[in-house]
Motif scaffolding. Sequence first.
Motif, short mmCIF file in Angstrom:
data_model
loop_
_atom_site.label_atom_id
_atom_site.label_comp_id
_atom_site.label_asym_id
_atom_site.label_seq_id
_atom_site.Cartn_x
_atom_site.Cartn_y
_atom_site.Cartn_z
N ASP A 1 -1.13 0.66 -22.39
CA ASP A 1 -1.40 -0.45 -23.24
C ASP A 1 -2.78 -1.16 -22.32
O ASP A 1 -2.63 -1.77 -21.35
CB ASP A 1 -0.36 -1.41 -22.88
N GLN A 2 -3.85 -1.32 -23.17
CA GLN A 2 -4.96 -1.83 -22.56
C GLN A 2 -4.88 -3.25 -22.23
O GLN A 2 -5.90 -3.97 -21.20
CB GLN A 2 -6.24 -1.57 -23.57
N ARG A 3 -3.89 -3.86 -22.78
CA ARG A 3 -3.70 -5.38 -22.33
C ARG A 3 -2.91 -5.59 -20.88
O ARG A 3 -3.20 -6.57 -20.22
CB ARG A 3 -2.96 -6.24 -23.32
N SER A 4 -2.40 -4.45 -20.56
CA SER A 4 -1.78 -4.36 -19.37
C SER A 4 -2.46 -4.12 -18.02
O SER A 4 -3.27 -3.17 -18.37
CB SER A 4 -0.34 -3.57 -19.32
N LYS A 5 -2.35 -4.52 -16.99
CA LYS A 5 -3.07 -4.23 -16.11
C LYS A 5 -2.24 -3.63 -14.84
O LYS A 5 -1.05 -3.94 -14.72
CB LYS A 5 -3.72 -5.49 -15.27
N LEU A 6 -2.67 -2.53 -14.05
CA LEU A 6 -1.75 -1.85 -13.01
C LEU A 6 -2.72 -1.93 -11.69
O LEU A 6 -4.09 -2.08 -11.69
CB LEU A 6 -1.90 -0.37 -13.44
N ILE A 7 -1.93 -1.86 -10.51
CA ILE A 7 -2.50 -2.08 -9.47
C ILE A 7 -2.66 -0.54 -8.79
O ILE A 7 -1.55 0.09 -8.89
CB ILE A 7 -1.79 -2.85 -8.18
N LYS A 8 -3.59 -0.22 -8.28
CA LYS A 8 -4.25 1.16 -8.07
C LYS A 8 -4.59 1.29 -6.53
O LYS A 8 -5.61 0.36 -6.36
CB LYS A 8 -5.18 1.92 -8.74
N LEU A 9 -4.08 2.05 -5.63
CA LEU A 9 -4.61 2.34 -4.47
C LEU A 9 -6.14 2.82 -4.37
O LEU A 9 -6.19 3.95 -5.31
CB LEU A 9 -3.60 3.18 -3.80
N LEU B 51 0.87 -1.19 0.20
CA LEU B 51 -0.11 0.07 0.06
C LEU B 51 0.97 1.28 0.07
O LEU B 51 0.49 2.36 -0.77
CB LEU B 51 -0.76 -0.11 1.02
N LYS B 52 2.01 1.22 0.86
CA LYS B 52 2.61 2.38 0.75
C LYS B 52 3.60 2.81 -0.56
O LYS B 52 3.67 3.81 -0.99
CB LYS B 52 3.92 2.04 2.10
N ILE B 53 3.93 1.68 -1.12
CA ILE B 53 4.67 1.67 -2.32
C ILE B 53 3.88 2.41 -3.48
O ILE B 53 3.93 3.27 -4.13
CB ILE B 53 5.17 0.41 -2.88
N LEU C 123 0.99 0.81 -10.24
CA LEU C 123 2.15 -0.13 -10.65
C LEU C 123 1.75 -1.46 -11.31
O LEU C 123 0.45 -1.95 -10.90
CB LEU C 123 3.35 -0.30 -9.73
N SER C 124 2.54 -1.98 -11.88
CA SER C 124 2.08 -3.47 -12.42
C SER C 124 2.57 -4.43 -11.27
O SER C 124 3.41 -4.12 -10.37
CB SER C 124 3.06 -4.02 -13.49
N ALA C 125 1.93 -5.56 -11.27
CA ALA C 125 2.19 -6.65 -10.16
C ALA C 125 3.68 -7.03 -10.08
O ALA C 125 4.48 -7.25 -9.30
CB ALA C 125 1.47 -7.93 -10.51
N GLY C 126 4.23 -7.20 -11.73
CA GLY C 126 5.91 -7.29 -11.61
C GLY C 126 6.45 -6.24 -11.12
O GLY C 126 7.70 -6.58 -10.26
#
Length: 156
Positions: A89-97, A43-45, A52-55
Amino acid sequence: MDKRLIEAVELFEDVMVFGTERVLKNVKADIWQEYSREQLQVLKILHKNGPLSAGTLAELQHVHKSAISGRLKKLEEKKLIEIIKSPEDQRSKLIKLTEQGANVVQESDQAVYDYIETLFADQVNDQELEQFVTMFKKIRSILRLEGPTHESDTEI
């Protein structure tokens, strides 16, 4: 090698190891009972860096992607994060707070700040604190390997 640099590195390591241990042991916040240290770090990151991406999260936490997957699943179930499509890139997923996730970060940070303030109250004066902040901004700027350097990082 300069003996002062060796001493500085050893002191930095001591502060990181023993400081983290002491804070984790002594901060008595409900939020720290509800979430793991690793979940709070995710969460802090995200709070500091945006989506950010999971990777990328796995790299920043120095763990395998499978470890991040479990953390993200739990955080998503608690509605602290959401998975969105990347605008590039609509194929990529990001993690959002989420807003709720930002509130958890703020509550956790406040517990740490309160503890550190109490710990330092009679031990560190204003001038020492200013020197500490200046030096750590410089160290952060030097250690940053990726991403833009913020102007505030290099103010001395």
